[in-house]
Design a protein around this motif. Sequence first.
Motif, PDB file in Angstrom:
ATOM      1  N   ILE A  74       0.847  -1.203   0.000  1.00  0.00           N
ATOM      2  CA  ILE A  74       0.000   0.000   0.000  1.00  0.00           C
ATOM      3  C   ILE A  74       0.880   1.251   0.000  1.00  0.00           C
ATOM      4  CG2 ILE A  74      -1.639   1.354   1.380  1.00  0.00           C
ATOM      5  CD1 ILE A  74      -2.858  -1.384   2.266  1.00  0.00           C
ATOM      6  N   LEU A  75       1.938   1.237   0.801  1.00  0.00           N
ATOM      7  CA  LEU A  75       2.841   2.386   0.825  1.00  0.00           C
ATOM      8  C   LEU A  75       3.497   2.600  -0.541  1.00  0.00           C
ATOM      9  CD1 LEU A  75       4.516   1.876   4.329  1.00  0.00           C
ATOM     10  CD2 LEU A  75       2.721   3.519   3.697  1.00  0.00           C
ATOM     11  N   GLN A  76       3.798   1.512  -1.227  1.00  0.00           N
ATOM     12  CA  GLN A  76       4.378   1.622  -2.569  1.00  0.00           C
ATOM     13  C   GLN A  76       3.381   2.288  -3.519  1.00  0.00           C
ATOM     14  OE1 GLN A  76       7.517   0.928  -3.539  1.00  0.00           O
ATOM     15  NE2 GLN A  76       6.957   1.789  -5.507  1.00  0.00           N
ATOM     16  N   GLU A  77       2.118   1.901  -3.437  1.00  0.00           N
ATOM     17  CA  GLU A  77       1.087   2.543  -4.261  1.00  0.00           C
ATOM     18  C   GLU A  77       0.946   4.017  -3.900  1.00  0.00           C
ATOM     19  OE1 GLU A  77      -2.571   0.376  -3.848  1.00  0.00           O
ATOM     20  OE2 GLU A  77      -1.769  -1.430  -4.811  1.00  0.00           O
ATOM     21  N   MET A  78       1.060   4.322  -2.610  1.00  0.00           N
ATOM     22  CA  MET A  78       0.940   5.705  -2.161  1.00  0.00           C
ATOM     23  C   MET A  78       2.095   6.567  -2.680  1.00  0.00           C
ATOM     24  SD  MET A  78      -0.407   5.075   1.742  1.00  0.00           S
ATOM     25  CE  MET A  78      -0.232   6.783   2.235  1.00  0.00           C
ATOM     26  N   ALA A  82       2.604  10.490  -3.745  1.00  0.00           N
ATOM     27  CA  ALA A  82       3.501  11.349  -2.966  1.00  0.00           C
ATOM     28  C   ALA A  82       4.463  12.124  -3.859  1.00  0.00           C
ATOM     29  CB  ALA A  82       4.285  10.508  -1.959  1.00  0.00           C
ATOM     30  N   LYS A  83       5.003  11.461  -4.857  1.00  0.00           N
ATOM     31  CA  LYS A  83       5.991  12.125  -5.723  1.00  0.00           C
ATOM     32  C   LYS A  83       5.402  13.335  -6.441  1.00  0.00           C
ATOM     33  CE  LYS A  83       8.797   8.019  -6.215  1.00  0.00           C
ATOM     34  NZ  LYS A  83       9.144   6.869  -7.032  1.00  0.00           N
ATOM     35  N   PRO A  84       4.257  13.195  -7.108  1.00  0.00           N
ATOM     36  CA  PRO A  84       3.703  14.386  -7.772  1.00  0.00           C
ATOM     37  C   PRO A  84       3.261  15.477  -6.791  1.00  0.00           C
ATOM     38  CG  PRO A  84       2.425  12.417  -8.352  1.00  0.00           C
ATOM     39  CD  PRO A  84       3.536  11.981  -7.471  1.00  0.00           C
ATOM     40  N   LEU A  85       2.777  15.085  -5.604  1.00  0.00           N
ATOM     41  CA  LEU A  85       2.411  16.097  -4.604  1.00  0.00           C
ATOM     42  C   LEU A  85       3.644  16.899  -4.174  1.00  0.00           C
ATOM     43  CD1 LEU A  85      -0.158  14.310  -2.265  1.00  0.00           C
ATOM     44  CD2 LEU A  85      -0.569  16.315  -3.681  1.00  0.00           C
ATOM     45  N   ASP A  86       4.717  16.181  -3.897  1.00  0.00           N
ATOM     46  CA  ASP A  86       5.949  16.867  -3.512  1.00  0.00           C
ATOM     47  C   ASP A  86       6.435  17.778  -4.644  1.00  0.00           C
ATOM     48  OD1 ASP A  86       6.199  15.947  -0.923  1.00  0.00           O
ATOM     49  OD2 ASP A  86       7.517  14.278  -1.446  1.00  0.00           O
ATOM     50  N   TYR A  88       4.635  19.188  -7.009  1.00  0.00           N
ATOM     51  CA  TYR A  88       3.716  20.319  -7.154  1.00  0.00           C
ATOM     52  C   TYR A  88       3.965  21.371  -6.076  1.00  0.00           C
ATOM     53  CZ  TYR A  88      -0.543  23.053  -7.497  1.00  0.00           C
ATOM     54  OH  TYR A  88      -1.431  24.100  -7.632  1.00  0.00           O
ATOM     55  N   PHE A  89       4.128  20.924  -4.838  1.00  0.00           N
ATOM     56  CA  PHE A  89       4.309  21.855  -3.723  1.00  0.00           C
ATOM     57  C   PHE A  89       5.784  22.211  -3.466  1.00  0.00           C
ATOM     58  CE2 PHE A  89       0.131  19.978  -2.557  1.00  0.00           C
ATOM     59  CZ  PHE A  89      -0.608  21.153  -2.578  1.00  0.00           C
ATOM     60  N   GLU A  90       6.661  21.686  -4.325  1.00  0.00           N
ATOM     61  CA  GLU A  90       8.097  21.942  -4.214  1.00  0.00           C
ATOM     62  C   GLU A  90       8.605  21.640  -2.807  1.00  0.00           C
ATOM     63  OE1 GLU A  90       8.658  25.962  -5.625  1.00  0.00           O
ATOM     64  OE2 GLU A  90       8.171  25.390  -7.684  1.00  0.00           O
ATOM     65  N   THR A  91       8.367  20.408  -2.401  1.00  0.00           N
ATOM     66  CA  THR A  91       8.735  19.946  -1.063  1.00  0.00           C
ATOM     67  C   THR A  91       9.090  18.473  -1.144  1.00  0.00           C
ATOM     68  OG1 THR A  91       7.994  19.861   1.234  1.00  0.00           O
ATOM     69  CG2 THR A  91       6.336  19.375  -0.432  1.00  0.00           C
ATOM     70  N   LYS A  96       8.906  11.881   2.548  1.00  0.00           N
ATOM     71  CA  LYS A  96       9.520  11.654   3.863  1.00  0.00           C
ATOM     72  C   LYS A  96       8.544  10.942   4.798  1.00  0.00           C
ATOM     73  CE  LYS A  96      13.099  15.159   4.325  1.00  0.00           C
ATOM     74  NZ  LYS A  96      13.508  16.399   5.011  1.00  0.00           N
ATOM     75  N   SER A  97       7.270  11.339   4.752  1.00  0.00           N
ATOM     76  CA  SER A  97       6.281  10.689   5.627  1.00  0.00           C
ATOM     77  C   SER A  97       6.125   9.217   5.247  1.00  0.00           C
ATOM     78  CB  SER A  97       4.939  11.412   5.595  1.00  0.00           C
ATOM     79  OG  SER A  97       4.253  11.204   4.391  1.00  0.00           O
TER      80      SER A  97
END
Length: 181
Positions: A74-78, A82-86, A88-91, A96-97
Amino acid sequence: NNPYLPLGISTEETTFLHLFLIYCLAKESPALSAMEIQNVCLNQDLVALQGRDPKLRLNQGKRPISLKAWALSILQEMSLIAKPLDAYFETDIYQKSLSQAEKKCECPQLTPSGKLIQDMFRSKKSFQQLGLHLAKRNTKYFQKYPLSKKQNVFFTETAKHSFRCAEELELKSQFLLKGYE
């Protein structure tokens, strides 16, 4: 709830929950059959009662799977979210979470419950004694930041309202259950 933190949750944990909610929203979720619902309930019971046992096997469809393997998948799917969110928000807070969650899957002693168990053994305190110790420590933290009179009134009224709602819910539950004891 993390009893080691005064607020009960960290920024990292809220970031993870945010990511998890987005994952749940995006993940296809077809209706469950009666057998699948039964497996979900059984899995919940197994995790609640035996979740720390590394030999625990859950029912994923027609095949058994370890809690750790399922969580890591599940974490792998998440991570695909996570990558595109980071980006987009330049973070990097979402990745990390996820990394921290993966570490907790690999080493359950890093979870709040794992830390509680370790601290109970080290300190020779019972669960209640350790919980009380942590609660007192958290109380001291909040005493450093006293509430204004307005805040105190707000939280007092909110707590009273919450208790009234809980009592009403309890009464409704008792009424609905009459005859089904």
